[in-house]
Scaffold this motif. Structure first.
Motif, PDB file in Angstrom:
ATOM      1  N   THR A  91      -4.156  12.754 -13.620  1.00 33.36           N
ATOM      2  CA  THR A  91      -4.085  13.780 -14.655  1.00 33.36           C
ATOM      3  C   THR A  91      -4.778  15.075 -14.236  1.00 33.36           C
ATOM      4  O   THR A  91      -4.279  16.180 -14.487  1.00 33.36           O
ATOM      5  N   ALA A  92      -5.938  14.974 -13.611  1.00 34.89           N
ATOM      6  CA  ALA A  92      -6.695  16.178 -13.236  1.00 34.89           C
ATOM      7  C   ALA A  92      -5.967  17.016 -12.201  1.00 34.89           C
ATOM      8  O   ALA A  92      -6.271  18.210 -12.036  1.00 34.89           O
ATOM      9  N   ASN A  93      -5.012  16.423 -11.483  1.00 38.52           N
ATOM     10  CA  ASN A  93      -4.234  17.167 -10.496  1.00 38.52           C
ATOM     11  C   ASN A  93      -2.797  17.407 -10.949  1.00 38.52           C
ATOM     12  O   ASN A  93      -1.951  17.805 -10.145  1.00 38.52           O
ATOM     13  N   SER A  94      -2.542  17.150 -12.209  1.00 35.44           N
ATOM     14  CA  SER A  94      -1.196  17.347 -12.736  1.00 35.44           C
ATOM     15  C   SER A  94      -0.897  18.837 -12.847  1.00 35.44           C
ATOM     16  O   SER A  94      -1.813  19.667 -12.904  1.00 35.44           O
ATOM     17  N   PRO A  95       0.380  19.203 -12.877  1.00 33.34           N
ATOM     18  CA  PRO A  95       0.708  20.635 -12.976  1.00 33.34           C
ATOM     19  C   PRO A  95       0.136  21.282 -14.225  1.00 33.34           C
ATOM     20  O   PRO A  95      -0.344  22.421 -14.170  1.00 33.34           O
ATOM     21  N   LEU A  96       0.155  20.572 -15.349  1.00 37.89           N
ATOM     22  CA  LEU A  96      -0.332  21.166 -16.592  1.00 37.89           C
ATOM     23  C   LEU A  96      -1.839  21.391 -16.540  1.00 37.89           C
ATOM     24  O   LEU A  96      -2.338  22.442 -16.953  1.00 37.89           O
ATOM     25  N   HIS A  97      -2.574  20.397 -16.033  1.00 36.82           N
ATOM     26  CA  HIS A  97      -4.022  20.534 -15.928  1.00 36.82           C
ATOM     27  C   HIS A  97      -4.386  21.692 -14.999  1.00 36.82           C
ATOM     28  O   HIS A  97      -5.287  22.488 -15.297  1.00 36.82           O
ATOM     29  N   GLN A  98      -3.682  21.813 -13.884  1.00 40.72           N
ATOM     30  CA  GLN A  98      -3.938  22.917 -12.959  1.00 40.72           C
ATOM     31  C   GLN A  98      -3.617  24.264 -13.600  1.00 40.72           C
ATOM     32  O   GLN A  98      -4.345  25.243 -13.423  1.00 40.72           O
ATOM     33  N   ALA A  99      -2.508  24.319 -14.363  1.00 36.17           N
ATOM     34  CA  ALA A  99      -2.106  25.584 -14.981  1.00 36.17           C
ATOM     35  C   ALA A  99      -3.151  26.085 -15.964  1.00 36.17           C
ATOM     36  O   ALA A  99      -3.330  27.296 -16.126  1.00 36.17           O
ATOM     37  N   VAL A 100      -3.855  25.175 -16.623  1.00 38.09           N
ATOM     38  CA  VAL A 100      -4.863  25.569 -17.602  1.00 38.09           C
ATOM     39  C   VAL A 100      -6.200  25.867 -16.954  1.00 38.09           C
ATOM     40  O   VAL A 100      -6.838  26.882 -17.265  1.00 38.09           O
ATOM     41  N   TRP A 101      -6.632  25.016 -16.038  1.00 37.45           N
ATOM     42  CA  TRP A 101      -8.011  25.122 -15.549  1.00 37.45           C
ATOM     43  C   TRP A 101      -8.152  25.836 -14.211  1.00 37.45           C
ATOM     44  O   TRP A 101      -9.261  26.192 -13.817  1.00 37.45           O
ATOM     45  N   GLU A 102      -7.043  26.029 -13.496  1.00 40.99           N
ATOM     46  CA  GLU A 102      -7.105  26.761 -12.231  1.00 40.99           C
ATOM     47  C   GLU A 102      -6.468  28.132 -12.422  1.00 40.99           C
ATOM     48  O   GLU A 102      -5.555  28.302 -13.221  1.00 40.99           O
ATOM     49  N   TRP A 534     -20.037  28.192 -14.409  1.00 41.01           N
ATOM     50  CA  TRP A 534     -18.582  28.059 -14.546  1.00 41.01           C
ATOM     51  C   TRP A 534     -18.025  29.183 -15.410  1.00 41.01           C
ATOM     52  O   TRP A 534     -17.035  29.822 -15.059  1.00 41.01           O
ATOM     53  N   TRP A 535     -18.654  29.436 -16.539  1.00 40.29           N
ATOM     54  CA  TRP A 535     -18.154  30.435 -17.476  1.00 40.29           C
ATOM     55  C   TRP A 535     -18.113  31.822 -16.831  1.00 40.29           C
ATOM     56  O   TRP A 535     -17.109  32.530 -16.938  1.00 40.29           O
ATOM     57  N   LEU A 536     -19.194  32.203 -16.143  1.00 35.56           N
ATOM     58  CA  LEU A 536     -19.243  33.521 -15.514  1.00 35.56           C
ATOM     59  C   LEU A 536     -18.188  33.631 -14.416  1.00 35.56           C
ATOM     60  O   LEU A 536     -17.473  34.629 -14.319  1.00 35.56           O
ATOM     61  N   GLY A 537     -18.084  32.577 -13.597  1.00 35.25           N
ATOM     62  CA  GLY A 537     -17.090  32.600 -12.528  1.00 35.25           C
ATOM     63  C   GLY A 537     -15.681  32.679 -13.077  1.00 35.25           C
ATOM     64  O   GLY A 537     -14.805  33.370 -12.518  1.00 35.25           O
ATOM     65  N   HIS A 538     -15.445  31.992 -14.191  1.00 37.20           N
ATOM     66  CA  HIS A 538     -14.120  32.009 -14.803  1.00 37.20           C
ATOM     67  C   HIS A 538     -13.793  33.395 -15.338  1.00 37.20           C
ATOM     68  O   HIS A 538     -12.655  33.869 -15.207  1.00 37.20           O
ATOM     69  N   GLN A 539     -14.779  34.071 -15.918  1.00 29.24           N
ATOM     70  CA  GLN A 539     -14.539  35.391 -16.478  1.00 29.24           C
ATOM     71  C   GLN A 539     -14.316  36.430 -15.381  1.00 29.24           C
ATOM     72  O   GLN A 539     -13.553  37.382 -15.562  1.00 29.24           O
ATOM     73  N   LEU A 540     -14.981  36.253 -14.248  1.00 25.28           N
ATOM     74  CA  LEU A 540     -14.891  37.239 -13.165  1.00 25.28           C
ATOM     75  C   LEU A 540     -13.726  36.999 -12.221  1.00 25.28           C
ATOM     76  O   LEU A 540     -13.449  37.823 -11.341  1.00 25.28           O
ATOM     77  N   SER A 541     -13.060  35.864 -12.379  1.00 27.76           N
ATOM     78  CA  SER A 541     -12.016  35.511 -11.415  1.00 27.76           C
ATOM     79  C   SER A 541     -10.710  36.262 -11.639  1.00 27.76           C
ATOM     80  O   SER A 541      -9.781  36.171 -10.835  1.00 27.76           O
TER      81      SER A 541
END
Length: 675
Positions: A91-102, A534-541
């Protein structure tokens, strides 16, 4: 629809090579999925469950030990199912999981069709099966005197190989890929949705999948040929009077006695159960959920009784209860997974059933459209056929969009399963959308177009309304599944960033954390800093990146919007987890709402990519319409005049010339003519 896009016809070329890279070992997918799980993997799952944030959150949220224990049991079964798949397919490598978290959306995993070579042996089986059904439909001999699919039809289909499509050739089947099978079910459903449903019950959630996936070589050799030939049609007995979505409430038991297990208990709402069938029975053996494959006798006796009740849904198939009283099952028929228990076996087949449901919906809605067209051309108001009226044209255009979206989700989900993915979240999207689309089509489009005649005895709607609504409940009720979808989506994020917070809270005795309290802030400094990074990196990415294929200009904006929506949703999900903290499990309405929005974006992305691979003007127009409708729902925008113009123009074309994959009907099906 069973249209096959050949690999050499797909575009762009980069997507073909991407799919190839993703599955360079596609021919051994079955071996990968069922490979023995190392003991270390099982221990890892058990350790994670013992210290899970979900368990701690439920405790700190005031839940009883019993509720924590029961939910923990279900979570453990889900975790073990994950270990049945290679890491890259979980699940963690599924397309949907990647689309949301990557930040990089794997578009090639949303644009996958026919990843495995179709089985040549399955093609004549499918053609012959469709011919049998059309012949019986035309002769009005599909049903027997009890208004059930007749034994004659079931036996003819067995001789054609219908029941062995998902069984390997070495065991008497034809080894169809799941993509082949699912698209074929849509064709079957345009003739008879019940027969399509029985294929799913037998092959996906019946005895076939459990034996194929978890059976020993001896069990496969002994049981699969009977299932492939149709000598033994099958079902899966899980539900009980007090156990539906709560699978931990099982009470049916089996006790070892010599070379047999003695089975006692009652099952409820079991589709396709009759004397002489083969049933996978979930029961408790030494207080552990287990699965026994029971071959029912040809006649009821004091040990095996069917419990009949009035049931409106699934009216053309047998759906009954089973009462076992000291019923003996050979001990050699116990299925023993390499890890987990009977719940693991039950969970495994559900995803295939959910994709099949969506495929069936695509065929059933084609039946509805085929039923609407003759009436719309015949019925006149104020001197004009209602087929010329905007409201009816809009209904036909919107119905086409629902059909194409179900086609897209069926192809996408089944392709992921063929590639080797678990597909938990992706299959939930297909099930929820397919069932809700069929409900909307039946009531808002089909019924309203036929008006009062839809309630006549013998009318497609009046006679089948409960069957049209049943998918909203079967294979998991929609909102319950949406919450399961949300749990799967947030699980890794929660374990990585919120579980450590839960542990600190548990160890320090803090009931409600308050960052403004210095003692709380000091106790949580480590986990909060981890989350803050994580939050800061996500906002700056920055914005999400994705590489879309060449697409028609009317479809590309929808794909872009959906990909960006999915990527941006990670911030809202994490904020929801922060806001509700330990009470999140009780915020069912918020979880279901947020889950539904994410699912809608998935439908938009898959449908736009699917339609871009087809040159058919009607398919592309239908996809554009449903994508715009779903986008309006997400953004709160009102439909534009352009939307109404396009969808009614599409409906006009359908009224004049039909739509791909429709069954043939005639004016003779019009009821209570007025001339």
């Amino acid at each position: 629809m069973s249209t096959v896009i050949k690999p050499e016809d797909r575009k762009p070329k980069a997507i073909r090579s991407g799919a190839s890279r993703l599955n360079d070992k596609a021919k051994s997918v079955a071996d990968e999925i069922t490979a023995p799980v190392p003991p270390t993997e099982v221990a890892k799952v058990e350790k994670v469950q013992a210290t899970s944030f979900a368990g701690e959150a439920l405790k700190l949220g005031g839940k009883s030990d019993e509720e924590v224990r029961r939910l923990g049991t279900v979570d453990a079964a889900d975790d073990v199912v994950e270990t049945l798949f290679e890491e890259r397919y979980r699940t963690a490598n599924s397309p949907l999981h990647q689309a949301v978290w990557e930040k990089s959306t794997p578009i090639e995993l949303f644009d996958t069709a026919q990843p495995l070579p179709p089985s040549e042996a399955a093609v004549p089986v499918m053609q012959k099966s469709l011919s049998i059904l059309r012949r019986h439909r035309q002769a009005n001999t599909l049903l027997d005197d009890k208004r059930k699919i007749s034994d004659e039809v079931l036996n003819e289909l067995g001789e054609a190989g219908y029941w062995g499509l998902l069984i390997d050739e070495e065991y008497g089947g034809s080894g169809a890929t799941f993509t082949q099978f699912a698209q074929f079910l849509t064709d079957v459903a345009t003739i008879d949705p019940t027969t399509a449903g029985l294929a799913s019950v037998h092959g996906c959630i019946g005895a076939v999948d459990p034996v194929r996936t978890f059976g020993t070589p001896e069990q496969k050799e002994r049981l699969l040929p009977k299932l492939a030939s149709g000598e033994r049609l099958s079902a899966f007995a899980l539900t009980e009077p007090g156990a539906g979505s709560d699978l931990t409430a099982l009470k049916t038991t089996a006790v070892k006695d010599g070379d047999s297990y003695v089975l006692n208990g009652e099952k409820l709402f079991i589709t396709n159960v009759r004397p002489g069938r083969m049933i996978g029975v979930v029961c408790l053996i030494d207080d552990e959920p287990s699965v026994l494959v029971a071959e029912l006798p040809e006649e009821q006796n004091e040990h095996f009784q069917l419990k009949k009740y009035g049931l409106y849904a699934l009216k053309y198939a047998y759906n009954q209860g089973i009462v076992f009283k000291d019923f003996r099952v050979p001990a050699e028929n116990l299925l023993i997974p390499d890890s987990g228990d009977g719940l693991t076996i039950a969970y495994h087949g559900l995803n295939r059933g959910r994709i099949s449901l969506c495929a069936n919906a695509a065929g059933t809605m084609r039946q509805m459209m085929a039923d609407m067209l003759p009436w719309a051309r015949y019925r006149r108001t104020y001197g004009e056929p209602i087929a010329k009226r905007e409201l009816v044209e809009r209904r036909l255009g919107h119905l086409a969009g629902l059909i194409v979206a179900c086609d897209a989700l069926t192809e996408w989900g089944s392709a992921l399963l063929d590639l080797g993915f678990r597909g938990e979240m992706e299959c939930i999207v297909a099930k929820v959308f397919g069932s809700e689309a069929q409900k909307e089509a039946a009531i808002e489009l089909h019924m309203k177009t036929h008006g009062g005649r839809s309630f006549l005895a013998g009318h497609m709607f009046g006679d089948n309304i409960h069957d049209m609504l049943a998918p909203c409940i079967y294979e998991g009720e929609g909102e319950m599944l949406s919450m399961a979808f949300f749990k799967s989506l947030v699980k890794q994020h929660g374990m990585r960033y919120f579980e450590p917070i839960g542990r600190v809270l548990s160890e320090s005795g803090i009931k409600q954390p308050n960052p403004m309290n210095p003692a709380h802030a000091w106790a949580l400094k480590g986990p909060l800093m981890n989350y803050g990074r994580w939050w800061l990196g996500h906002q700056l990415s920055g914005h999400a990146t994705f590489d879309l294929p060449d697409m028609p200009r009317e479809l590309r904006p929808h794909a872009e919007y959906a990909a960006e929506f999915l990527s941006n949703s990670s911030s809202e999900i994490s904020a929801t987890m922060r806001k509700h903290q330990l009470k999140l499990a009780d915020r069912q309405c918020r979880m279901a709402e947020l889950s539904g929005r994410i699912q809608s974006a998935v439908v938009i992305l898959c449908t736009s990519l699917y339609a871009a691979r087809h040159d058919d003007e009607l398919i592309r127009g239908a996809a554009e319409g449903i994508c715009e409708k779903l986008t309006n729902d997400l953004t709160g925008r009102r439909p534009s005049d352009r939307y109404f113009k396009n969808v009614t123009k599409l409906g006009e074309k359908i009224a004049d010339g039909g739509f791909p994959g429709l069954p043939k009907t005639g004016d003779e099906e019009i009821m209570m003519r007025y001339d």
